[in-house]
Scaffold this active site. Structure first.
Site, PDB file in Angstrom:
ATOM      1  CB  SER A 161      -0.952  -0.062   1.210  1.00 41.62           C
ATOM      2  OG  SER A 161      -1.942   0.917   1.149  1.00 41.62           O
ATOM      3  CG  ASP A 217      -7.647  -2.823  -2.011  1.00 37.31           C
ATOM      4  OD1 ASP A 217      -8.193  -2.013  -1.250  1.00 37.31           O
ATOM      5  OD2 ASP A 217      -6.417  -3.012  -2.049  1.00 37.31           O
ATOM      6  CG  HIS A 251      -5.691  -2.563   1.417  1.00 35.61           C
ATOM      7  ND1 HIS A 251      -5.197  -2.255   0.164  1.00 35.61           N
ATOM      8  CD2 HIS A 251      -4.922  -1.859   2.302  1.00 35.61           C
ATOM      9  CE1 HIS A 251      -4.188  -1.403   0.289  1.00 35.61           C
ATOM     10  NE2 HIS A 251      -4.003  -1.155   1.577  1.00 35.61           N
TER      11      HIS A 251
END
Length: 276
Positions: free
Chosen positions: A105, A226, A254
């Site tokens: 991320s 996600d 995620h």
């Protein structure tokens, strides 16, 4: 009886910053760069994959400056340049010339930026649910970066992370809430991504041309479902990075390394084991 906190590894001085990191295994080094969830630490992000990944290589998982148990220097300006400089300082402190990078991320954006600025110090790249290109701020990311400490707010954030909401127990939400309220954690976190937050998505993005210039073999991983970082970001990275491959996990949000743990470990192990 001593209460040992597994989230604390060992301290190294990296670019003048006392840095908490985990350093396990032996062999070719890989650095795991965590995401930007409230109360996050390297251990919380990577604990489910470090044992397997470290069977074949040296695994280093630092708390980046401003996060976890790493020092928060007075007056520091948090941004891509300070985080990339800290990452370079970690490699210098450990006397590592060249490493593989795995970025989750926010950590994907830092890994990408590091590879652009220090291409000679990176062998291979793994980007998981990465930022790195600009996109319209999602409700999920806005909730993550706008987190204000409470158990219900932590549960809301974790519900955005998970495809399988049964993973988000009351006990887990309570545990991560407590982590987010440790001394200094929330103060630093709140200073990083204040509203309006679209500007921080854009600030973490690298330019299309810089990304096109990347010559490192790159593995891109993303959960199809996600709700924090849209799948389109990884599709775009796959288009821009010529020597890249993309794997999309169905029934996954995620938390790729948690919800698709075995698949993540298998793909990353195989990718990092390959010779250039």
């Amino acid at each position: 009886m001593t209460n040992v906190n597994a989230e604390i590894g060992r301290m190294v001085l990296a670019g003048g910053i006392e840095t908490n990191l985990h350093d396990v295994g032996a062999g070719n080094p890989v650095v795991l760069v965590h995401g930007s969830g409230p109360g996050v630490t390297a251990w919380a992000n990577w604990r489910t994959v470090m044992p397997e990944l470290s069977r074949h290589r040296r695994v280093i998982a630092p708390d980046m400056v401003g996060f976890g148990f790493t020092q928060r220097p007075h007056g520091i300006h948090y941004g891509v340049e300070s985080w990339v400089a800290h990452l370079a300082g970690i490699l210098d402190a450990l006397e590592l010339d060249r490493v593989d990078l795995v970025g989750n991320s926010f950590g994907g954006a830092l890994s990408l930026a590091f590879a652009i600025r220090f291409p000679h110090r990176v062998r291979r790249l793994v980007l998981m649910g990465a930022v790195g290109v600009s996109f319209e701020l999602t409700d999920g990311l806005d909730a993550v970066w706008g987190y204000e400490p409470s158990v219900p707010n932590m549960r809301k954030v974790m519900d955005y992370f998970a495809y399988d909401r049964s993973l988000v127990s009351d006990e887990l939400a309570e545990l991560r809430y407590k982590a987010s309220t440790r001394p200094g954690f929330q103060e630093a976190f709140a200073s990083m991504f204040p509203a309006p937050r679209q500007r921080w998505v854009d600030a973490l993005a690298s330019s299309d041309q810089d990304i096109r210039d990347i010559r490192h073999e790159t593995l891109i991983l993303h959960g199809r479902d996600d709700r924090v970082i849209p799948l389109e970001t990884s599709l775009r990275l796959n288009q821009l990075i010529e020597p890249s491959q993309l794997h999309v996990f169905g029934r996954c949000g995620h938390w790729v390394q948690i919800e698709q743990n075995r698949g993540f470990i298998r793909l990353v192990n195989d990718f990092l084991a390959a010779e250039d």
